[in-house]
Design an enzyme around this catalytic site. Structure first.
Site, PDB file in Angstrom:
ATOM      1  N   ARG A  61       0.839  -1.212   0.000  1.00 64.30           N
ATOM      2  CA  ARG A  61       0.000   0.000   0.000  1.00 64.30           C
ATOM      3  C   ARG A  61       0.873   1.262   0.000  1.00 64.30           C
ATOM      4  O   ARG A  61       0.627   2.208  -0.757  1.00 64.30           O
ATOM      5  CB  ARG A  61      -0.909  -0.011   1.227  1.00 64.30           C
ATOM      6  CG  ARG A  61      -1.722   1.261   1.419  1.00 64.30           C
ATOM      7  CD  ARG A  61      -2.631   1.091   2.631  1.00 64.30           C
ATOM      8  NE  ARG A  61      -3.333   2.301   2.987  1.00 64.30           N
ATOM      9  CZ  ARG A  61      -2.860   3.229   3.795  1.00 64.30           C
ATOM     10  NH1 ARG A  61      -1.646   3.086   4.318  1.00 64.30           N
ATOM     11  NH2 ARG A  61      -3.573   4.299   4.079  1.00 64.30           N
TER      12      ARG A  61
ATOM     13  N   ARG B 141       8.186 -19.221  -4.322  1.00 58.00           N
ATOM     14  CA  ARG B 141       9.641 -19.410  -4.315  1.00 58.00           C
ATOM     15  C   ARG B 141       9.971 -19.894  -5.721  1.00 58.00           C
ATOM     16  O   ARG B 141       9.464 -20.933  -6.160  1.00 58.00           O
ATOM     17  CB  ARG B 141      10.046 -20.458  -3.279  1.00 58.00           C
ATOM     18  CG  ARG B 141       9.598 -20.106  -1.851  1.00 58.00           C
ATOM     19  CD  ARG B 141      10.231 -21.052  -0.846  1.00 58.00           C
ATOM     20  NE  ARG B 141       9.622 -20.953   0.476  1.00 58.00           N
ATOM     21  CZ  ARG B 141       9.919 -20.020   1.368  1.00 58.00           C
ATOM     22  NH1 ARG B 141      10.805 -19.094   1.097  1.00 58.00           N
ATOM     23  NH2 ARG B 141       9.334 -20.005   2.554  1.00 58.00           N
TER      24      ARG B 141
ATOM     25  N   THR C  24      10.180 -10.893   6.332  1.00 55.30           N
ATOM     26  CA  THR C  24      10.215 -12.314   6.712  1.00 55.30           C
ATOM     27  C   THR C  24       9.998 -12.430   8.214  1.00 55.30           C
ATOM     28  O   THR C  24      10.532 -11.604   8.973  1.00 55.30           O
ATOM     29  CB  THR C  24      11.550 -13.001   6.335  1.00 55.30           C
ATOM     30  OG1 THR C  24      11.652 -14.244   7.068  1.00 55.30           O
ATOM     31  CG2 THR C  24      12.774 -12.171   6.669  1.00 55.30           C
TER      32      THR C  24
ATOM     33  N   ASP D  14      11.293 -14.471  10.033  1.00 57.86           N
ATOM     34  CA  ASP D  14      12.493 -15.035  10.675  1.00 57.86           C
ATOM     35  C   ASP D  14      13.429 -13.981  11.274  1.00 57.86           C
ATOM     36  O   ASP D  14      14.255 -14.304  12.123  1.00 57.86           O
ATOM     37  CB  ASP D  14      13.296 -15.869   9.662  1.00 57.86           C
ATOM     38  CG  ASP D  14      12.464 -16.976   9.030  1.00 57.86           C
ATOM     39  OD1 ASP D  14      11.485 -17.404   9.659  1.00 57.86           O
ATOM     40  OD2 ASP D  14      12.797 -17.388   7.905  1.00 57.86           O
TER      41      ASP D  14
ATOM     42  N   ASP E  57      16.014 -12.770  10.068  1.00 58.23           N
ATOM     43  CA  ASP E  57      17.363 -13.323   9.924  1.00 58.23           C
ATOM     44  C   ASP E  57      18.194 -12.576   8.885  1.00 58.23           C
ATOM     45  O   ASP E  57      19.155 -13.128   8.346  1.00 58.23           O
ATOM     46  CB  ASP E  57      17.264 -14.811   9.548  1.00 58.23           C
ATOM     47  CG  ASP E  57      16.493 -15.032   8.245  1.00 58.23           C
ATOM     48  OD1 ASP E  57      15.851 -14.080   7.758  1.00 58.23           O
ATOM     49  OD2 ASP E  57      16.546 -16.147   7.713  1.00 58.23           O
TER      50      ASP E  57
ATOM     51  N   ARG F  51      13.494 -20.886  10.165  1.00 58.78           N
ATOM     52  CA  ARG F  51      14.399 -21.509   9.193  1.00 58.78           C
ATOM     53  C   ARG F  51      15.707 -21.929   9.857  1.00 58.78           C
ATOM     54  O   ARG F  51      15.663 -22.715  10.792  1.00 58.78           O
ATOM     55  CB  ARG F  51      14.663 -20.563   8.010  1.00 58.78           C
ATOM     56  CG  ARG F  51      15.167 -21.284   6.770  1.00 58.78           C
ATOM     57  CD  ARG F  51      15.396 -20.323   5.638  1.00 58.78           C
ATOM     58  NE  ARG F  51      14.150 -19.923   5.035  1.00 58.78           N
ATOM     59  CZ  ARG F  51      13.524 -20.614   4.083  1.00 58.78           C
ATOM     60  NH1 ARG F  51      14.058 -21.727   3.618  1.00 58.78           N
ATOM     61  NH2 ARG F  51      12.397 -20.208   3.578  1.00 58.78           N
TER      62      ARG F  51
ATOM     63  N   ALA G   5      10.137 -19.183  28.977  1.00 60.39           N
ATOM     64  CA  ALA G   5      10.473 -20.599  28.764  1.00 60.39           C
ATOM     65  C   ALA G   5      11.578 -21.053  29.722  1.00 60.39           C
ATOM     66  O   ALA G   5      12.455 -20.274  30.087  1.00 60.39           O
ATOM     67  CB  ALA G   5      10.938 -20.792  27.316  1.00 60.39           C
TER      68      ALA G   5
ATOM     69  N   LYS H 278       7.993 -26.512  40.898  1.00 57.71           N
ATOM     70  CA  LYS H 278       7.482 -25.994  39.621  1.00 57.71           C
ATOM     71  C   LYS H 278       6.783 -27.168  38.947  1.00 57.71           C
ATOM     72  O   LYS H 278       7.336 -28.262  38.870  1.00 57.71           O
ATOM     73  CB  LYS H 278       8.640 -25.461  38.763  1.00 57.71           C
ATOM     74  CG  LYS H 278       8.184 -24.837  37.459  1.00 57.71           C
ATOM     75  CD  LYS H 278       9.342 -24.107  36.791  1.00 57.71           C
ATOM     76  CE  LYS H 278       9.006 -23.701  35.361  1.00 57.71           C
ATOM     77  NZ  LYS H 278       7.899 -22.775  35.202  1.00 57.71           N
TER      78      LYS H 278
HETATM   79  O1  F6P Z   1      11.132 -17.886   5.873  1.00 54.78           O
HETATM   80  C1  F6P Z   1       9.875 -17.947   6.456  1.00 54.78           C
HETATM   81  C2  F6P Z   1       9.533 -19.376   6.802  1.00 54.78           C
HETATM   82  O2  F6P Z   1       8.242 -19.380   7.395  1.00 54.78           O
HETATM   83  C3  F6P Z   1      10.530 -20.106   7.679  1.00 54.78           C
HETATM   84  O3  F6P Z   1      10.408 -19.771   9.038  1.00 54.78           O
HETATM   85  C4  F6P Z   1      10.212 -21.541   7.372  1.00 54.78           C
HETATM   86  O4  F6P Z   1      11.336 -22.352   7.583  1.00 54.78           O
HETATM   87  C5  F6P Z   1       9.854 -21.484   5.906  1.00 54.78           C
HETATM   88  O5  F6P Z   1       9.466 -20.151   5.627  1.00 54.78           O
HETATM   89  C6  F6P Z   1       8.747 -22.410   5.496  1.00 54.78           C
HETATM   90  O6  F6P Z   1       8.609 -22.336   4.117  1.00 54.78           O
HETATM   91  P1  F6P Z   1       7.372 -22.906   3.302  1.00 54.78           P
HETATM   92  O7  F6P Z   1       6.187 -22.031   3.592  1.00 54.78           O
HETATM   93  O8  F6P Z   1       7.807 -22.833   1.890  1.00 54.78           O
HETATM   94  O9  F6P Z   1       7.130 -24.292   3.808  1.00 54.78           O
END
Ligand code: F6P
Length: 330
Positions: free
Chosen positions: A31, A82, A135, A137, A139, A181, A196, A224
């Site tokens: 957008r 992809r 993303t 991730d 990363d 990932r 956690a 716990k």
């Molecule tokens: O990169 C985003 C992500 O969700 C990762 O965390 C995960 O490993 C991957 O994509 C999963 O990919 P797909 O949706 O192609 O299975």
């Protein structure tokens, strides 16, 4: 006097695509791209299915109204994919030809690492391209933030809070596998947020016996009654980890893989705002003549970097946060 940025570059048409795994907030970025184009008298064209759609010239004209009320929607209105073909010289060539045929003077690509590499190839082939990090991730090394991370973390936190209720009732251990990932940024953020007992990420060298098993035994000894263990998918063998926990502690253990649920849902305020700023920034960058650049968030500012430089960087785990999470997760 220059009245609009576009007087510098004279762009007529800017394309936008989303590629790789979708991320909540991508729509807000689309957008922002479209509306910034409109504000500068540039036509906007949406490319469907990421680089696959570019190869196939699968496009849609976008105007201010076509992106109405999408900031709150998860997923991506442009769809995503992809695309292996785009990584080949022939695929890239078809993408470049498409840009020329469609009259695309500049391109904004939204996605993760793979999307950045596609943008780099296009820029090297002469197409003005700017990439935006999207993303869950988080990363990507050049930026402290990627669109979608906050929503995904909140979705996972909500799920783990629910799991904790039932684990507490049954006095069990919950092993929760989260996405990310090959990286543990998402797992770490979720783990510290849910309190956690242990967070297992690919980047860390935890001593499983001492840092996980002993911690659970000690927790049990101190009354716990339930334990949450967050495992980043990149660690692998989550079932094996759960089996070992059960065998060595004697506490009933259940595994939950959150999976793709983490990629959906209405984006949080943080994702919407960040995506809007990054989308706007990307178009202004193209209008100023920028290409082969990535938009990033550094030192609390939206800024940009050369793609080659960005892709050469390495992102380590935030060690301080990891230490805090380990020390307080007892
Ligand atoms: O990169 C985003 C992500 O969700 C990762 O965390 C995960 O490993 C991957 O994509 C999963 O990919 P797909 O949706 O192609 O299975």
């Amino acid at each position: 006097m220059i009245e609009s940025l576009n007087e510098i570059k004279k762009m007529r048409r800017i394309g936008v695509l989303t590629s790789g795994g979708d991320a909540p907030g991508m729509n807000a970025a689309i957008r922002a791209v479209v509306r910034t184009c409109m504000a500068n008298d540039v036509k906007a064209v949406g490319i469907h299915n990421g680089y696959q759609g570019l190869i196939n010239s699968d496009v849609v004209e976008l105007d201010a109204r076509s992106v109405n009320r999408i900031t709150g929607e998860g997923g991506t209105i442009l769809y995503t994919a992809r695309c292996e073909e785009f990584k080949t010289p022939e695929g890239l060539q078809r993408g470049v030809q498409s840009c020329k045929y469609l009259g695309i003077d500049g391109l904004v690509t939204i996605g993760g690492d793979g999307t950045f590499r596609g943008a780099q190839s296009l820029a090297n082939a002469g197409i003005n391209t700017v990439a935006i990090p999207g993303t869950i991730d988080n990363d990507i090394a050049c930026t402290s933030y990627t669109i979608g991370f906050d929503t995904a973390a909140n979705t996972a936190i909500d799920a783990v809070d629910k799991l904790a209720d039932t684990m507490r009732s049954h006095q069990r251990t919950s092993v929760v596998e989260v996405m990310g990932r090959h990286a543990g940024h998402l797992a770490l953020y979720i783990g510290i947020s849910v309190g956690a007992t242990a967070i297992l990420v690919p980047e860390s060298k935890l001593d499983f016996e001492k840092d996980v098993i002993e911690k659970i035994r000690e927790g049990r000894y101190n009354n716990k009654n339930h334990f949450i263990i967050i495992v980043a998918e990149g660690v692998g063998d989550t079932m094996g980890i759960a089996d070992r926990l059960y065998k060595e502690t004697g506490i009933e253990t259940r595994v939950t893989t959150l999976g793709h649920v983490q990629r959906g849902g209405r984006p949080t305020a943080r994702d919407r705002a960040m995506a809007s700023r990054m989308g706007h920034y990307a178009v202004e960058l193209l209008l100023k003549g920028g290409t082969n650049r990535v938009v990033c968030y550094r030192e609390s500012k939206v800024t940009d970097l050369d793609i080659n430089e960005a892709l050469a960087m390495h992102k380590g785990l935030d060690e301080y946060t990891f230490r805090v999470a380990s020390e307080i997760g007892i």
